[in-house]
Design a protein around this motif. Structure first.
Motif, PDB file in Angstrom:
ATOM      1  N   THR A 225      33.598  52.085  28.437  1.00 55.74           N
ATOM      2  CA  THR A 225      33.798  51.330  29.186  1.00 55.74           C
ATOM      3  C   THR A 225      34.566  50.573  27.220  1.00 55.74           C
ATOM      4  OG1 THR A 225      31.658  50.499  27.844  1.00 55.74           O
ATOM      5  CG2 THR A 225      31.652  51.133  29.686  1.00 55.74           C
ATOM      6  N   LEU A 226      35.861  50.281  28.091  1.00 52.84           N
ATOM      7  CA  LEU A 226      37.046  49.251  27.105  1.00 52.84           C
ATOM      8  C   LEU A 226      36.931  48.367  27.255  1.00 52.84           C
ATOM      9  CD1 LEU A 226      39.547  51.135  28.498  1.00 52.84           C
ATOM     10  CD2 LEU A 226      38.152  51.789  26.466  1.00 52.84           C
ATOM     11  N   LEU A 264      44.451  51.858  23.545  1.00 57.42           N
ATOM     12  CA  LEU A 264      45.670  52.322  23.391  1.00 57.42           C
ATOM     13  C   LEU A 264      46.139  53.053  24.739  1.00 57.42           C
ATOM     14  CD1 LEU A 264      45.863  54.296  19.761  1.00 57.42           C
ATOM     15  CD2 LEU A 264      46.539  51.998  20.517  1.00 57.42           C
ATOM     16  N   PRO A 265      47.244  52.823  24.824  1.00 61.07           N
ATOM     17  CA  PRO A 265      47.486  53.712  26.407  1.00 61.07           C
ATOM     18  C   PRO A 265      47.336  55.301  26.246  1.00 61.07           C
ATOM     19  CG  PRO A 265      49.462  52.492  25.444  1.00 61.07           C
ATOM     20  CD  PRO A 265      48.531  52.473  24.694  1.00 61.07           C
ATOM     21  N   GLN A 271      48.851  61.580  21.694  1.00 60.80           N
ATOM     22  CA  GLN A 271      49.697  62.027  20.970  1.00 60.80           C
ATOM     23  C   GLN A 271      48.170  61.873  18.935  1.00 60.80           C
ATOM     24  OE1 GLN A 271      53.049  61.781  21.969  1.00 60.80           O
ATOM     25  NE2 GLN A 271      52.745  63.513  19.567  1.00 60.80           N
ATOM     26  N   LEU A 272      47.398  60.785  19.293  1.00 58.92           N
ATOM     27  CA  LEU A 272      46.919  60.668  17.828  1.00 58.92           C
ATOM     28  C   LEU A 272      45.672  62.329  18.422  1.00 58.92           C
ATOM     29  CD1 LEU A 272      45.686  57.092  18.509  1.00 58.92           C
ATOM     30  CD2 LEU A 272      47.042  57.910  16.440  1.00 58.92           C
ATOM     31  N   LEU A 273      45.511  62.759  19.252  1.00 56.72           N
ATOM     32  CA  LEU A 273      44.776  63.819  19.333  1.00 56.72           C
ATOM     33  C   LEU A 273      45.272  64.751  18.597  1.00 56.72           C
ATOM     34  CD1 LEU A 273      42.276  63.700  22.381  1.00 56.72           C
ATOM     35  CD2 LEU A 273      41.458  63.309  20.451  1.00 56.72           C
ATOM     36  N   ARG A 530      44.731  43.806  24.113  1.00 53.91           N
ATOM     37  CA  ARG A 530      45.653  45.044  23.786  1.00 53.91           C
ATOM     38  C   ARG A 530      47.022  44.568  24.234  1.00 53.91           C
ATOM     39  NH1 ARG A 530      43.554  44.809  28.999  1.00 53.91           N
ATOM     40  NH2 ARG A 530      44.861  44.918  30.830  1.00 53.91           N
ATOM     41  N   ARG A 531      47.703  45.567  24.039  1.00 47.82           N
ATOM     42  CA  ARG A 531      49.146  45.608  24.666  1.00 47.82           C
ATOM     43  C   ARG A 531      49.355  46.015  25.732  1.00 47.82           C
ATOM     44  NH1 ARG A 531      49.872  46.815  18.845  1.00 47.82           N
ATOM     45  NH2 ARG A 531      50.950  45.101  17.432  1.00 47.82           N
ATOM     46  N   THR A 532      49.833  45.345  26.542  1.00 45.15           N
ATOM     47  CA  THR A 532      50.160  45.979  27.841  1.00 45.15           C
ATOM     48  C   THR A 532      51.795  46.683  27.999  1.00 45.15           C
ATOM     49  OG1 THR A 532      51.432  43.712  28.304  1.00 45.15           O
ATOM     50  CG2 THR A 532      49.246  44.144  28.428  1.00 45.15           C
ATOM     51  N   PRO A 533      51.332  47.780  29.187  1.00 39.79           N
ATOM     52  CA  PRO A 533      52.892  48.625  29.249  1.00 39.79           C
ATOM     53  C   PRO A 533      54.075  48.183  29.015  1.00 39.79           C
ATOM     54  CG  PRO A 533      50.778  48.951  30.640  1.00 39.79           C
ATOM     55  CD  PRO A 533      50.614  48.193  29.942  1.00 39.79           C
ATOM     56  N   GLY A 534      54.396  46.956  29.771  1.00 46.94           N
ATOM     57  CA  GLY A 534      55.362  46.247  29.705  1.00 46.94           C
ATOM     58  C   GLY A 534      55.693  45.783  29.277  1.00 46.94           C
ATOM     59  N   GLY A 535      55.686  45.638  27.743  1.00 45.36           N
ATOM     60  CA  GLY A 535      55.819  44.580  26.711  1.00 45.36           C
ATOM     61  C   GLY A 535      54.836  43.879  27.382  1.00 45.36           C
TER      62      GLY A 535
END
Length: 550
Positions: A225-226, A264-265, A271-273, A530-535
């Protein structure tokens, strides 16, 4: 019984006998041509070696009595005992001759050797029965060879003691069983003991290790759960078997939970994994799919690293396969992963799984996935029921040759009184001095209509006011205030166009700003950003509802 008549003819006997006959029948030759070796030397050679008796001149009974293996000779269709050697007597005691095997040698009957004797007698071909445990608690390998003398036919039973080999093999099997049990215990301990329960999803999972002949692999799954009503779901498979694969799986699962807390998205998490997997073990490759469900968007955002496609069944029973995008497995490096989306509206069911569920030897993988799609299209009921049906339809049993992990999630379509417990309300804010008063009035009206108690109502209005004020001061338009309630919590979220994430800091007495996030963190049960995908960014907080509410 005449033993000489039933003596075994050892290999090479006839050849040596023929050689002696030919030598005896040859005429005398002159001494000078008899041998190229000088007479003196020939004399020395003759004196140095005593004559060796031929094999067929040895008494057969004396030879067999001294053989350490167990030997028995039977004849006739009822297998009457003609001979047992000393080793057989030492192992099983004195046995009467002339009696049928069933009465005279009951140990052979217990070992199931009588059908083999019949088969050898009919076919005239030798047969072997490997590593059978006899009544004397020792293991023997029995070789039954047909013997004939005139019109009579019989079978020579030759039993070799293989107890040491059998016990060594059993010790090896016991060691392998212990190693497998260790791997299974490690594997199960690293998997979630209880799945987290999101407000908007119903989830069930199952893990079944391969059969006793298959080493345990590195399959895993997790539900995270985030906050803010969002949920991360992950399933993966470490290539390889045994404790090592399970240990690598545990490290990857722990890393996924840590990266998930960064909100994160999905493609950034993979990418980190990817880099971490190469550091853990460059020779270990793992597949993984990481997905995030946001109830406000009605879709599943996911990224896949060489894993099998997610299957989604909508409310009408149509199954959608989320094939793209898919990158290479974790640990390969040099690849930029990408996120994709698949609809997951109310009434939909999604299935995440490992290859053990659909991959079969001598069958194409696409056929297995297609069969799973057909099974999912007709699978209804709770997530656990769907999970069990899919496992059964795939023919997974206790002796399956590979690990199987399945994760099923449902976004239920809520109707009736239950729907009143799940509500959404949103307000677009364009900025300006009137934005904060509008946000407070909107939040107050919504919370009043949702019949929250006064204390929770006031806390919700205060949190909404502080989040909007923070966005007005540090963010950029467009801005949106969203309130969402579930049966367990109240969620307040503000989004804007600036991607700078706020942080909680200690405000000095003389500071005129910097207290908004601190106030929100103090009064709310949880908060995050958090940051959203569209900026841009999203800042949220949530309050746990009293159990009596609603």
């Amino acid at each position: 019984m005449n033993f000489t008549r039933w003596s075994a003819r050892l290999p090479g006997t006839q050849r040596r006998a023929a050689g002696r006959t030919d030598h005896a029948a040859a005429p005398d030759r002159p001494a000078e041509s008899a041998s190229p070796v000088p007479a003196a030397r020939a004399e020395r050679l003759t004196d140095a070696h005593a004559p060796v008796p031929a094999v067929d001149e040895l008494p057969v009974r004396a030879v067999l009595d001294r053989v350490p293996a167990l030997v028995a000779l039977v004849h006739g269709p009822d297998h009457r005992v003609g001979y047992v050697n000393d080793a057989y007597v030492a192992a099983f005691g004195v046995r009467p001759l002339g009696e049928p095997v069933r009465e005279a040698l009951p140990e052979l009957d217990e070992l199931g050797l009588l059908p083999l004797l019949d088969q050898v007698l009919r076919s005239g071909r030798p047969r072997t029965l490997k590593s059978r445990k006899a009544p004397d608690s020792r293991y023997y390998t029995f070789t039954c060879t047909p013997v004939t003398e005139g019109d009579d036919a019989g079978v020579l039973v030759f039993a070799t003691d293989v107890t040491d080999h059998a016990e060594a093999a059993e010790r090896l099997r016991a060691s392998e069983r212990r190693q497998r049990e260790t791997a299974v215990t490690l594997q199960r301990s690293l998997l979630p003991q209880e799945l987290e329960e999101p407000d908007d999803l119903r989830i069930a999972a199952t893990y079944q290790p391969g059969g006793t002949e298959a080493a345990v692999g590195g399959d895993w799954y997790d539900v995270i759960t985030l906050g803010g009503g969002r949920t991360a779901l992950v399933i993966g498979d470490v290539m390889g078997r045994g404790v090592r694969a399970a240990a690598v799986m545990g490290q990857l699962r722990t890393a996924v939970r840590a990266y998930a807390r960064l909100d994160l998205p999905p493609h950034e998490v993979l990418q980190l994994l990817d880099g971490l997997a190469a550091e853990i073990d460059a020779n270990q490759i793992a597949t993984c799919v990481y997905a995030i469900h946001d109830p406000n968007e009605g879709r599943l955002v996911y990224a896949s690293a060489g894993h099998l496609p997610i299957l989604v069944r909508d409310e009408s029973g149509t199954v959608l396969r989320a094939d793209e995008p898919t990158g290479p497995p974790l640990g390969t490096g040099g690849w930029m992963h990408a996120s994709g989306t698949v609809p997951l509206g109310p009434g939909a069911t999604a299935v995440l799984y490992t290859d053990g569920l659909v991959e079969r030897r001598y069958e194409d993988l696409d056929e297995g996935i297609a069969a799973l799609e057909r099974a999912l299209s007709g699978a209804t009921g709770t997530p656990q029921v769907v999970c069990d049906r899919l496992v059964r339809s795939a023919g997974v049993t206790a002796d399956h040759d590979d690990d199987v992990a399945v994760l099923v999630l449902q976004h239920p379509a809520r109707t009736g009184p239950d729907s009143d417990l799940f509500r959404n309300a949103a307000l677009e804010l364009l900025g300006g001095v009137e934005a904060a008063p509008r946000a407070r009035a909107f939040a107050s009206g919504v919370l009043t209509s949702w019949r929250f108690p006064p204390d929770l109502h006031d806390l919700g209005v205060l949190a909404a006011s502080e989040l909007v004020a923070n966005s007005l001061q540090h963010g950029t338009p467009p801005m949106r205030l969203r309130l969402r309630r579930t049966d367990r919590r109240l969620i307040i979220e503000v989004t804007d166009g600036d991607d700078h994430l706020p942080r909680r800091r200690r405000a000095e007495p003389a500071d005129e700003s910097g207290r908004g996030i601190a106030i929100v963190a103090t009064i709310a049960s949880n908060w995050g950003s958090r940051r959203t995908p569209g900026g841009g960014k999203s800042v949220w907080c949530e309050f746990v509802l009293p159990k009596t509410t609603g």
